[in-house]
Design an enzyme around this catalytic site. Structure first.
Site, PDB file in Angstrom:
ATOM      1  N   ALA A   1       0.829  -1.217   0.000  1.00  0.00           N
ATOM      2  CA  ALA A   1       0.000   0.000   0.000  1.00  0.00           C
ATOM      3  C   ALA A   1       0.854   1.255   0.000  1.00  0.00           C
ATOM      4  CB  ALA A   1      -0.926  -0.018   1.212  1.00  0.00           C
TER       5      ALA A   1
ATOM      6  N   ARG B   1      -2.197   6.847 -11.887  1.00  0.00           N
ATOM      7  CA  ARG B   1      -3.258   6.812 -12.896  1.00  0.00           C
ATOM      8  C   ARG B   1      -4.592   7.364 -12.398  1.00  0.00           C
ATOM      9  NH1 ARG B   1      -1.627   0.629 -14.069  1.00  0.00           N
ATOM     10  NH2 ARG B   1      -0.758   0.966 -11.982  1.00  0.00           N
TER      11      ARG B   1
ATOM     12  N   ASN C   1      -6.918   0.889 -10.596  1.00  0.00           N
ATOM     13  CA  ASN C   1      -5.850   1.778 -11.058  1.00  0.00           C
ATOM     14  C   ASN C   1      -6.395   3.121 -11.510  1.00  0.00           C
ATOM     15  OD1 ASN C   1      -3.903  -0.188 -10.603  1.00  0.00           O
ATOM     16  ND2 ASN C   1      -4.186  -1.075 -12.628  1.00  0.00           N
TER      17      ASN C   1
HETATM   18  C1  UD1 Z   1       0.312  -5.356 -10.369  1.00  0.00           C
HETATM   19  C2  UD1 Z   1       1.077  -6.556 -10.940  1.00  0.00           C
HETATM   20  C3  UD1 Z   1       0.253  -7.142 -12.091  1.00  0.00           C
HETATM   21  C4  UD1 Z   1      -1.134  -7.517 -11.615  1.00  0.00           C
HETATM   22  C5  UD1 Z   1      -1.822  -6.330 -10.954  1.00  0.00           C
HETATM   23  C6  UD1 Z   1      -3.110  -6.790 -10.295  1.00  0.00           C
HETATM   24  C7  UD1 Z   1       3.453  -6.053 -10.620  1.00  0.00           C
HETATM   25  C8  UD1 Z   1       4.707  -5.607 -11.268  1.00  0.00           C
HETATM   26  N1  UD1 Z   1       2.366  -6.124 -11.407  1.00  0.00           N
HETATM   27  O1  UD1 Z   1       0.244  -4.377 -11.385  1.00  0.00           O
HETATM   28  O2  UD1 Z   1       0.892  -8.315 -12.592  1.00  0.00           O
HETATM   29  O3  UD1 Z   1      -1.903  -7.989 -12.702  1.00  0.00           O
HETATM   30  O4  UD1 Z   1      -0.984  -5.759  -9.929  1.00  0.00           O
HETATM   31  O5  UD1 Z   1      -3.830  -5.734  -9.752  1.00  0.00           O
HETATM   32  O6  UD1 Z   1       3.473  -6.382  -9.448  1.00  0.00           O
HETATM   33  N2  UD1 Z   1       3.077  -0.851  -4.403  1.00  0.00           N
HETATM   34  C9  UD1 Z   1       3.922  -0.656  -3.331  1.00  0.00           C
HETATM   35  N3  UD1 Z   1       5.212  -0.320  -3.572  1.00  0.00           N
HETATM   36  C10 UD1 Z   1       5.696  -0.170  -4.831  1.00  0.00           C
HETATM   37  C11 UD1 Z   1       4.837  -0.365  -5.925  1.00  0.00           C
HETATM   38  C12 UD1 Z   1       3.511  -0.724  -5.681  1.00  0.00           C
HETATM   39  O7  UD1 Z   1       3.531  -0.792  -2.177  1.00  0.00           O
HETATM   40  O8  UD1 Z   1       6.897   0.140  -4.955  1.00  0.00           O
HETATM   41  C13 UD1 Z   1       1.666  -1.219  -4.140  1.00  0.00           C
HETATM   42  C14 UD1 Z   1       0.673  -0.236  -4.703  1.00  0.00           C
HETATM   43  O9  UD1 Z   1       0.345   0.771  -3.748  1.00  0.00           O
HETATM   44  C15 UD1 Z   1      -0.533  -1.121  -5.007  1.00  0.00           C
HETATM   45  C16 UD1 Z   1       0.070  -2.496  -5.254  1.00  0.00           C
HETATM   46  O10 UD1 Z   1       1.408  -2.439  -4.769  1.00  0.00           O
HETATM   47  O11 UD1 Z   1      -1.411  -1.207  -3.915  1.00  0.00           O
HETATM   48  C17 UD1 Z   1       0.097  -2.858  -6.740  1.00  0.00           C
HETATM   49  O12 UD1 Z   1       0.794  -1.834  -7.442  1.00  0.00           O
HETATM   50  P1  UD1 Z   1       0.240  -1.248  -8.805  1.00  0.00           P
HETATM   51  O13 UD1 Z   1       1.129  -0.169  -9.247  1.00  0.00           O
HETATM   52  O14 UD1 Z   1      -1.197  -0.973  -8.705  1.00  0.00           O
HETATM   53  O15 UD1 Z   1       0.487  -2.529  -9.755  1.00  0.00           O
HETATM   54  P2  UD1 Z   1      -0.238  -2.861 -11.121  1.00  0.00           P
HETATM   55  O16 UD1 Z   1       0.337  -2.036 -12.192  1.00  0.00           O
HETATM   56  O17 UD1 Z   1      -1.703  -2.839 -10.945  1.00  0.00           O
HETATM   57 CA    CA Z   2      -3.082  -2.155  -9.358  1.00  0.00          CA
END
Ligand code: UD1
Ligand code: CA
Length: 495
Positions: free
Chosen positions: A33, A39, A251
Site C-alpha cells: 500500500a 493513474r 488503477n
Molecule cells: C500489479 C502486478 C500485475 C497484476 C496487478 C493486479 C506487478 C509488477 N504487477 O500491477 O501483474 O496484474 O498488480 O492488480 O506487481 N506498491 C507498493 N510499492 C511499490 C509499488 C507498488 O507498495 O513500490 C503497491 C501499490 O500501492 C498497489 C500495489 O502495490 O497497492 C500494486 O501496485 P500497482 O502499481 O497498482 O500494480 P499494477 O500495475 O496494478
Molecule cells: Ca493495481
C-alpha cells in the site's frame, strides 16, 4: 436419496466451518500500500480512495483479519501516516517503503517484519473485493501442494492492464508477463495475475534476490520472481478465483466506480436476502455497516450511509438520505428527507422534505412534516411539527402541536439558547419563540406572536400588534386609484 444429499451438504458445511475456524499462525500477510496511484490523478494516495463506503486498504485488511494470520504487515509510503491510521485499528503493523521501487522491492523491505513465518501471503492494497474465504482456500491449496508459490488468478474477457499468467500445463505456471512486456501472441492470454500470492518464505528470498529491475520504470517487480522460481525447478501453481470480481484492482477512477458498483450490489443482495424490499435496486446506495429490518421497503434513489440502523416494516421513500441514524419500527420517511446522526422512534412519520440535523430525537408516534428543520431537539411522543418550521436546541413534550412556520430563535449572535415546550402545548402558526424561553404544559400561543417571556402552564401567550378595522376603506381606495389611472389610458390610445 434426499437424506444422503442432506448429509453431503452437512459434511461440506462442516468442512467449510473447519476451514473458517482454522487459524493460520504460520502465515504472515503483507499488504502492498505504498504506491501513489499515478493513474488516478489525485492528491490522495490510491489505497485511501473509497469504494463500497470504505477506503480500499481497509477492505483488504478486514479480509486479512478473517484469515487469522500470525500478523498483518502493511507496506506504506505515500501518505504513510494516513494509511497507518486506517490499518492500525485492525491490529496491522506497518513498514515504510521509501522510495517505492516496485512490488518486489516492497517485499524486500518487509523481510524483517515477515520474520520466521513459514509462509506469507501478498495482497495489493488496491484490490478490495477479496474475501477471507478465498485467501484461506489459497493458503490451503499452497500448503497441501507444498509449492513454492501459489498465485490467485482470474480469467477476464478484457485482461488489459493486468500481468498475464503463462501456464506450462495443468495447474503449473511458468511465468507472469507484465502487460508492457507481452509479445503479440501473448496478448491473447486472458488469465491474469491478481497480485495475490502465497509464498513459502524460505524459497522466496533466494529467488527474489535474483530479480533485476529489467523494465522501463527500473522497478523490482514481484511478478518476475515467478519465472525465477520456475527456472529453479520449484513448483508454482495458480488457482482461478471462483468470482472474478474478487481480484479487480483499482488503477483508474473507472476501476473505482466498477468496484464500488460490485460492493453496493453485494450489500443490497445481502439485505434483500434478509427480507428487505428494494425497488430499482441499482439506484439505492447502502454503506457496509448499515442494517435494515425485515419488511422494510426502500424506494428508488435512497441512500443509507454510515452506521444507520433501520427497524422493521419501515418505508423509506424516494430521495431520502440517512446518515448515522437509528430508525425504530414502522417509521415512514416521505420523499426527500435528509437525516443525520439522529434518532427516530417507532411509528413516526416524517417529511416530505424534512431535515434532521445531529442529535435530534423524534419520539414514537410523532410527526415532523414538510420543510421542517430540527437541530439538537427532542420531539415528544405523539407531538406534531407539521409544516415549515425551524426547531433548534428545543425540547418538546408529548402531544404538543406546533403550528406552521414556527421558528425557535435559538441564536442571539453570540450564544445558543434552549427552548422548552411542555406537554400538550399549542403553538399558533408563524410564532417566533425567542430563546431562552419556556412554555408550560397545556399553554397556548396565539398565531403570529413573538414570545420573549416564559408562558406559565395552561396560560395563553399573545404578543402581536392589535388589529384595526377601517370601514369602507377598500372602495374608497379603488375609486382613488381609478381616477389616477384615467389620463394614462387616454395617452396610450394616441400612440
Ligand atoms: C500489479 C502486478 C500485475 C497484476 C496487478 C493486479 C506487478 C509488477 N504487477 O500491477 O501483474 O496484474 O498488480 O492488480 O506487481 N506498491 C507498493 N510499492 C511499490 C509499488 C507498488 O507498495 O513500490 C503497491 C501499490 O500501492 C498497489 C500495489 O502495490 O497497492 C500494486 O501496485 P500497482 O502499481 O497498482 O500494480 P499494477 O500495475 O496494478
Ligand atoms: Ca493495481
Amino acid at each position: 436419496m434426499r437424506r444422503a444429499k442432506r448429509r453431503i451438504v452437512k459434511q461440506s458445511r462442516a468442512r467449510d466451518n473447519a476451514l473458517a475456524m482454522a487459524k493460520n499462525k504460520d502465515v504472515t500477510i503483507v499488504v502492498l500500500a505504498a504506491g501513489k496511484g499515478t493513474r488516478l490523478k489525485s492528491s490522495l494516495a490510491k489505497v485511501l480512495h473509497a469504494a463500497g463506503g470504505r477506503p480500499l486498504v481497509e477492505h483488504v485488511v478486514r479480509a486479512c483479519v478473517g484469515v487469522g494470520p500470525k500478523k498483518i504487515v502493511v507496506v506504506v509510503g505515500h501518505q504513510a501516516e494516513k494509511v497507518q491510521a486506517v490499518v492500525e485499528p485492525f491490529g496491522a503493523e506497518t513498514v515504510l517503503q521509501q522510495p517505492q521501487n516496485g512490488t518486489g522491492h516492497a517485499i524486500q523491505v518487509s523481510k524483517r517484519a515477515i520474520g520466521n513465518a513459514r509462509y506469507f501471503v501478498v495482497l495489493p492494497g488496491d484490490a478490495p473485493l477479496v474475501r477471507a474465504e478465498t485467501l484461506r482456500a489459497l493458503i490451503q491449496k499452497h500448503k497441501n501442494a507444498q509449492s513454492a508459490a501459489t498465485i490467485l488468478t482470474a480469467v477476464l474477457a478484457d485482461p488489459s492492464g493486468y500481468g498475464r499468467i503463462l501456464r506450462k500445463g495443468g495447474d503449473a505456471v511458468a511465468a507472469i508477463i507484465e502487460e508492457s512486456q507481452l509479445t503479440a501472441e501473448q496478448r491473447e492470454l486472458n488469465e491474469i495475475n491478481s497480485s495475490i500470492y502465497c509464498f513459502t518464505t524460505a524459497k522466496l528470498w533466494p529467488a527474489l534476490a535474483q530479480v533485476k529491475p529489467n523494465n522501463a520504470h527500473r522497478e523490482i517487480y514481484l511478478t518476475d520472481v515467478i519465472g525465477v522460481l520456475n527456472a529453479k525447478g520449484e513448483t508454482v501453481l495458480a488457482e482461478i478465483a471462483a468470482d472474478f470480481r474478487e481480484i479487480l484492482g483499482c488503477n483508474t477512477r473507472a476501476d473505482l466506480a466498477e468496484v464500488d458498483h460490485s460492493f453496493r450490489e453485494l450489500k443490497r443482495e445481502a439485505l434483500m436476502n434478509g427480507g428487505v424490499t428494494i425497488q430499482l435496486p441499482e439506484t439505492v446506495l447502502i454503506d457496509p455497516d448499515v442494517s435494515v429490518g425485515e419488511d422494510t421497503i426502500l424506494e428508488p434513489c435512497v441512500q443509507l450511509l454510515g452506521k444507520t440502523k433501520i427497524g422493521l416494516r419501515c418505508v423509506v421513500k424516494t430521495g431520502c438520505v440517512v446518515l448515522d441514524s437509528v430508525l425504530g419500527d414502522d417509521v415512514v420517511l416521505e420523499p426527500h428527507c435528509v437525516i443525520t446522526a439522529s434518532r427516530i422512534d417507532g411509528k413516526v412519520i416524517a417529511g416530505p422534505f424534512a431535515r434532521m440535523r445531529p442529535e435530534s430525537h423524534v419520539k414514537s408516534g410523532a410527526r415532523v412534516g414538510n420543510f421542517v428543520e430540527l437541530k439538537k431537539s427532542t420531539i415528544g411522543e405523539g407531538s406534531k411539527v407539521p409544516h415549515l418550521s425551524y426547531i433548534g436546541d428545543t425540547k418538546i413534550g408529548t402531544k404538543a402541536n406546533i403550528g406552521a412556520g414556527t421558528i425557535t430563535c435559538n441564536y442571539d449572535g453570540f450564544h445558543k439558547h434552549p427552548t422548552i415546550i411542555g406537554d400538550k402545548v399549542f403553538v399558533g402558526s408563524d410564532t417566533t419563540l425567542v430563546a431562552p424561553v419556556k412554555l408550560g404544559a397545556g399553554a397556548y400561543v396565539a398565531a403570529g406572536s413573538t414570545i420573549t417571556e416564559n408562558i406559565p402552564a395552561d396560560a395563553l401567550g399573545i404578543a402581536r400588534g392589535r388589529q384595526a378595522i377601517k370601514k369602507g376603506w377598500a372602495s374608497k381606495k379603488r375609486r382613488e386609484l381609478a381616477a389616477a389611472e384615467k389620463p394614462k389610458k387616454h395617452s396610450k390610445k394616441h400612440r
